[in-house]
Design an enzyme around this catalytic site. Structure first.
Site, mmCIF file in Angstrom:
data_model
loop_
_atom_site.group_PDB
_atom_site.id
_atom_site.type_symbol
_atom_site.label_atom_id
_atom_site.label_comp_id
_atom_site.label_asym_id
_atom_site.label_seq_id
_atom_site.Cartn_x
_atom_site.Cartn_y
_atom_site.Cartn_z
ATOM 1 N N ARG A 28 -0.679 -8.980 5.111
ATOM 2 C CA ARG A 28 0.604 -9.057 5.816
ATOM 3 C C ARG A 28 1.754 -8.680 4.884
ATOM 4 N NH1 ARG A 28 -0.292 -10.821 10.778
ATOM 5 N NH2 ARG A 28 -2.110 -12.176 11.050
ATOM 6 N N ASP A 29 2.687 -7.919 5.440
ATOM 7 C CA ASP A 29 3.886 -7.565 4.680
ATOM 8 C C ASP A 29 4.683 -8.844 4.408
ATOM 9 O OD1 ASP A 29 5.638 -4.670 4.317
ATOM 10 O OD2 ASP A 29 6.729 -6.572 4.144
ATOM 11 N N ILE A 30 5.183 -8.960 3.188
ATOM 12 C CA ILE A 30 5.915 -10.169 2.781
ATOM 13 C C ILE A 30 7.272 -10.272 3.478
ATOM 14 C CG2 ILE A 30 7.184 -9.244 0.781
ATOM 15 C CD1 ILE A 30 6.113 -11.655 -0.826
ATOM 16 N N ASN A 86 5.631 5.967 4.388
ATOM 17 C CA ASN A 86 6.799 6.489 3.681
ATOM 18 C C ASN A 86 6.309 7.190 2.421
ATOM 19 O OD1 ASN A 86 8.556 5.286 5.560
ATOM 20 N ND2 ASN A 86 8.517 3.347 4.444
ATOM 21 N N VAL A 95 7.399 0.971 -2.811
ATOM 22 C CA VAL A 95 6.249 0.583 -3.644
ATOM 23 C C VAL A 95 5.392 1.836 -3.877
ATOM 24 C CG1 VAL A 95 4.161 -0.824 -3.805
ATOM 25 C CG2 VAL A 95 6.241 -1.789 -2.787
ATOM 26 N N HIS A 99 0.406 3.329 1.069
ATOM 27 C CA HIS A 99 0.183 2.279 2.065
ATOM 28 C C HIS A 99 0.588 2.773 3.447
ATOM 29 C CE1 HIS A 99 4.165 1.716 0.211
ATOM 30 N NE2 HIS A 99 4.590 1.298 1.385
ATOM 31 N N HIS A 101 2.030 1.263 6.979
ATOM 32 C CA HIS A 101 2.580 0.115 7.699
ATOM 33 C C HIS A 101 1.990 0.125 9.116
ATOM 34 C CE1 HIS A 101 6.127 -0.675 4.955
ATOM 35 N NE2 HIS A 101 5.914 0.591 4.665
#
Ligand code: AMP
Ligand code: ZN
Length: 113
Positions: A28-30, A86, A95, A99, A101
């Site tokens: 999970r994204d923070i 991205n 980052v 990755h 999303h």
């Protein structure tokens, strides 16, 4: 290497990990921007989409497959969801570890940029 996602892969910093296999992990994204906001990453440090070798294109396929499975597990597959990658500074990448999303659980904006 000072990479936050490599540290998650190595178990050096905590994350809410929902899926892992030999090549890919997801957590999970923070700082979620939607009710479901997951990140799907390769275990291997690939700095961005622009650094994928031709041989590495199957990696993206593996990551998308995991994203689709997770969308089902999160119950958002029927309603619809969005995958975002991205790439680089102007692409909004913060980052520098590849990755995807996975966003969903609400009506997402039609605006892409
Ligand atoms: P991007 O702008 O595409 O590079 O997205 C980076 C994402 O990583 C952002 O949505 C951050 O909220 C997320 N993030 C950064 N650090 C962590 C962390 N330690 N655990 C989970 N997600 C993180
Ligand atoms: Zn990394």
């Amino acid at each position: 290497m000072d990479c936050v996602f490599c540290k998650i892969v190595a178990g050096e910093i905590p994350a809410d990990i929902l899926y892992q296999d030999e090549g890919v992990i997801a957590f999970r994204d923070i700082n979620p921007v939607a009710p479901t906001h997951l990140l799907i990453i390769p275990r291997k440090h690939v700095p961005s989409l622009a650094h994928l070798s031709e041989a590495g294109t199957s990696l993206i396929g593996d990551m998308v497959k995991v994203a689709n499975q997770l969308a089902k597990m999160e119950g958002i597959a029927e309603g619809g969801y969005r995958l975002v990658i991205n790439c680089g500074k102007q692409g909004g990448q913060l980052v520098p570890h590849l990755h995807i999303h996975l966003l969903g659980g609400r009506q997402l904006s039609a605006a892409l940029g």
